[in-house]
Write an enzyme that holds these catalytic residues in place. Structure first.
Site, PDB file in Angstrom:
ATOM      1  CE  LYS A   1      -3.056   3.146   1.017  1.00  0.00           C
ATOM      2  NZ  LYS A   1      -4.363   3.346   0.268  1.00  0.00           N
TER       3      LYS A   1
ATOM      4  CB  CYS B   1      -3.311   9.116   0.378  1.00  0.00           C
ATOM      5  SG  CYS B   1      -4.692   8.889   0.605  1.00  0.00           S
TER       6      CYS B   1
HETATM    7  N1  SAJ Z   1      -1.514  14.799  -8.654  1.00  0.00           N
HETATM    8  C1  SAJ Z   1      -0.238  15.703  -9.821  1.00  0.00           C
HETATM    9  N2  SAJ Z   1      -0.279  15.097 -11.140  1.00  0.00           N
HETATM   10  C2  SAJ Z   1      -0.914  14.370 -11.106  1.00  0.00           C
HETATM   11  C3  SAJ Z   1      -1.890  13.787 -10.014  1.00  0.00           C
HETATM   12  C4  SAJ Z   1      -2.030  13.483  -9.236  1.00  0.00           C
HETATM   13  O1  SAJ Z   1      -0.095  17.271  -9.253  1.00  0.00           O
HETATM   14  O2  SAJ Z   1      -0.078  13.799 -12.645  1.00  0.00           O
HETATM   15  C5  SAJ Z   1      -1.432  15.727  -7.162  1.00  0.00           C
HETATM   16  C6  SAJ Z   1      -3.456  16.059  -7.957  1.00  0.00           C
HETATM   17  O3  SAJ Z   1      -3.616  17.164  -7.760  1.00  0.00           O
HETATM   18  C7  SAJ Z   1      -3.282  15.800  -5.787  1.00  0.00           C
HETATM   19  C8  SAJ Z   1      -2.315  15.166  -5.226  1.00  0.00           C
HETATM   20  O4  SAJ Z   1      -1.139  14.995  -6.633  1.00  0.00           O
HETATM   21  O5  SAJ Z   1      -3.161  16.954  -5.132  1.00  0.00           O
HETATM   22  C9  SAJ Z   1      -3.042  13.473  -5.018  1.00  0.00           C
HETATM   23  O6  SAJ Z   1      -3.819  13.231  -6.443  1.00  0.00           O
HETATM   24  P1  SAJ Z   1      -4.263  12.120  -6.306  1.00  0.00           P
HETATM   25  O7  SAJ Z   1      -5.028  11.885  -7.364  1.00  0.00           O
HETATM   26  O8  SAJ Z   1      -2.742  11.264  -7.492  1.00  0.00           O
HETATM   27  O9  SAJ Z   1      -4.509  10.519  -5.636  1.00  0.00           O
HETATM   28  P2  SAJ Z   1      -5.598  11.086  -3.862  1.00  0.00           P
HETATM   29  O10 SAJ Z   1      -4.168  11.361  -2.992  1.00  0.00           O
HETATM   30  O11 SAJ Z   1      -6.714  11.240  -4.417  1.00  0.00           O
HETATM   31  O12 SAJ Z   1      -5.001   8.973  -3.802  1.00  0.00           O
HETATM   32  C10 SAJ Z   1      -4.529   8.380  -3.851  1.00  0.00           C
HETATM   33  C11 SAJ Z   1      -4.843   7.052  -5.058  1.00  0.00           C
HETATM   34  N3  SAJ Z   1      -3.699   6.411  -4.872  1.00  0.00           N
HETATM   35  C12 SAJ Z   1      -2.968   6.121  -6.101  1.00  0.00           C
HETATM   36  O13 SAJ Z   1      -3.301   6.878  -7.257  1.00  0.00           O
HETATM   37  C13 SAJ Z   1      -1.444   5.090  -6.184  1.00  0.00           C
HETATM   38  C14 SAJ Z   1      -6.265   6.771  -4.357  1.00  0.00           C
HETATM   39  O14 SAJ Z   1      -6.242   5.583  -5.203  1.00  0.00           O
HETATM   40  C15 SAJ Z   1      -5.516   5.847  -2.949  1.00  0.00           C
HETATM   41  O15 SAJ Z   1      -6.929   5.384  -2.767  1.00  0.00           O
HETATM   42  C16 SAJ Z   1      -5.452   6.749  -1.565  1.00  0.00           C
HETATM   43  O16 SAJ Z   1      -4.383   7.781  -2.502  1.00  0.00           O
HETATM   44  C17 SAJ Z   1      -5.678   6.459  -0.834  1.00  0.00           C
HETATM   45  O17 SAJ Z   1      -6.550   6.523  -0.038  1.00  0.00           O
HETATM   46  O18 SAJ Z   1      -4.407   5.787  -0.840  1.00  0.00           O
END
Ligand code: SAJ
Length: 436
Positions: free
Chosen positions: A216, A270
């Site tokens: 995880k 996360c």
């Molecule tokens: N972000 C970027 N660039 C990207 C992708 C995301 O800057 O290309 C930023 C987003 O704007 C945001 C942050 O990253 O601020 C996180 O967003 P996210 O959509 O990547 O993830 P979370 O935090 O909403 O959810 C993550 C996910 N983990 C993965 O994709 C590996 C989700 O699947 C998990 O269930 C969740 O963490 C969790 O609960 O652990």
């Protein structure tokens, strides 16, 4: 069966979900909508009362219906105290304690202390909260043994990480693969049996709980580090006079290259936290820590882009579009936009044209967020007369903006696009767009 040993009265499998937050409530609803008798346990009486009277406080349409269908029915019974159940899912928060440089496991311990006296031989406890490797077997296992009458061999204990993605909670909860790892084969099988009944994805088994816990953390660390390389490359691209996103699109034409999107940093519950858990029992985290620092540093980088565009922030009006941590959600936890606004508000030593002290007038607009502890403006109040516009969140509403109209409404012409929402048309509207 003791007086509070309820099996739902109908022979259905009983599942207690401990902690009814972002993870626990949708999880409880998932099981309750799938034929289980669910006890939703939360120590906060006000939260339970709110759920009973107003339903879910989530702002995701599908999820609201899903939760509302079962809250207050026999399928989902809300309680303040633990009750005997065949399954106990621990879904409580595990924040990072920056002072101790370690995960704060107090809520997990408290949940286990509550479950222990209610545990019967053959029952199964599953930890869903994100925790450092070893926590399920050691911290949770020991707490259950110490506070109850049972030895570890007589009950099942496993880890099965949550997969809640704000914005697509329901879809991912049902559709994603799951990983389960128990402290022994029996525990793994018992936890697996539960999840195969409710998820459409595959349920993968780990050799033990620590491997599942590690997997995880590896997932979110991988994503955080990949965002960091996108952010670093975006800054390098700008140093070379190259606009990052079109260059990334070209780079991604290679079959083994998949650069993520640069942005103002990483927020949510996360990614900013989970990678830190890996450093708790390991010194081999240099890249992981560096990636965290790069992502955290993006707020200052966006602020520098803004200051370069405006010359000085003194007496300027800045419209910030987006406060949520990512697009199309109302969640502001660890939001880079929030830190950006705070940094602007606290800009030191600004001098007004008359030589006196000056400030910067920051107006935040976010059509999804309503409960922030900072003042929010509607679109016109934020945009009309602004010297600069900064896109901090990629909400769909912002991509619909017409650049000609934006140019007419603003007093200045500086646009900082930290999210890739604008295109060449914005330059053609004579706006000075600086892209990340
Ligand atoms: N972000 C970027 N660039 C990207 C992708 C995301 O800057 O290309 C930023 C987003 O704007 C945001 C942050 O990253 O601020 C996180 O967003 P996210 O959509 O990547 O993830 P979370 O935090 O909403 O959810 C993550 C996910 N983990 C993965 O994709 C590996 C989700 O699947 C998990 O269930 C969740 O963490 C969790 O609960 O652990």
């Amino acid at each position: 069966m003791t007086s509070d040993a309820v099996d739902g009265g109908d022979g259905k499998t009983t599942v207690s979900v401990h902690g009814l937050g972002y993870v626990g409530l949708p999880t409880a609803a998932l099981f309750a909508n799938n034929g289980f008798t669910v006890y939703g346990i939360d120590t906060q009486a006000e939260k339970l009362e709110r759920l009973r009277t107003d339903g879910a406080d989530f702002r995701e349409a599908d999820l609201n219906d899903y939760v509302d269908r079962v809250v207050g029915t026999d399928a989902l019974r809300l309680r303040e105290r633990p009750i005997e159940s065949e399954y106990h899912l621990i879904c409580v928060p595990t924040p990072f304690d920056h002072d101790r440089d370690a995960a704060d496991l107090s809520y997990v311990r408290a949940a286990a202390e509550g479950i222990a006296p209610k545990l019967r031989p053959g029952d199964t406890v599953v930890v869903e909260s994100t925790v450092p490797p070893g926590t399920t077997a050691n911290v949770v296992g020991e707490t259950l043994e110490r506070n109850g009458d049972l030895l570890r061999e007589t009950f099942n204990l496993a880890f099965c990480p949550e997969t809640v993605l704000p914005g697509s909670i329901l879809e991912e909860l049902r559709g994603n693969d799951r990983i389960v790892g128990g402290i022994d084969d029996e525990a793994t099988a018992a936890a697996r049996d539960l999840f195969v009944g409710v998820v459409n994805g595959d349920v993968h088994t780990a050799p033990d709980a620590a491997t599942a816990e590690f997997a995880k953390l590896a997932q979110n660390t991988h994503r955080d580090a990949n965002i960091a390389i996108a952010n670093e490359l975006a800054k390098v691209a700008r140093d070379h006079g190259v606009v990052p996103r079109p260059a990334f699109e070209l780079a991604n034409e290679h079959p083994r290259v998949d650069l993520l999107h640069p942005g103002p940093g990483v927020g949510g519950h996360c990614l900013p936290v989970d990678p830190l858990y890996l450093g708790q029992h390991s010194d081999h985290v240099a890249l992981i820590e560096h990636a965290r620092a790069i992502n955290d540093g993006m707020v200052d980088y966006v602020r520098d882009l803004l200051e370069d565009g405006l010359g000085s922030l003194a007496e300027k009006r800045v419209a910030v579009f987006g406060l949520a941590y990512k697009g199309n959600v109302a969640d502001t936890r660890n939001s880079p936009a929030k830190r950006f606004v705070e940094a602007l508000d606290e800009t030191p030593e600004l001098v007004a044209t008359d030589g006196g002290e000056a400030s910067v007038d920051v107006r935040v607009h976010d059509p999804h967020v309503s409960d922030a502890d900072m003042a929010l403006y509607d679109e016109s109040a934020a945009l009309d007369g602004a010297d600069a516009l900064v896109f901090m969140t990629d909400h769909d509403e912002f991509t619909d903006l017409d650049p000609e109209t934006v140019a007419e409404r603003m007093a200045g012409d500086v646009v900082i696009d930290a999210r890739g929402l604008t295109d060449e048309c914005w330059h053609e509207a004579e706006l000075d767009v600086r892209w990340l």
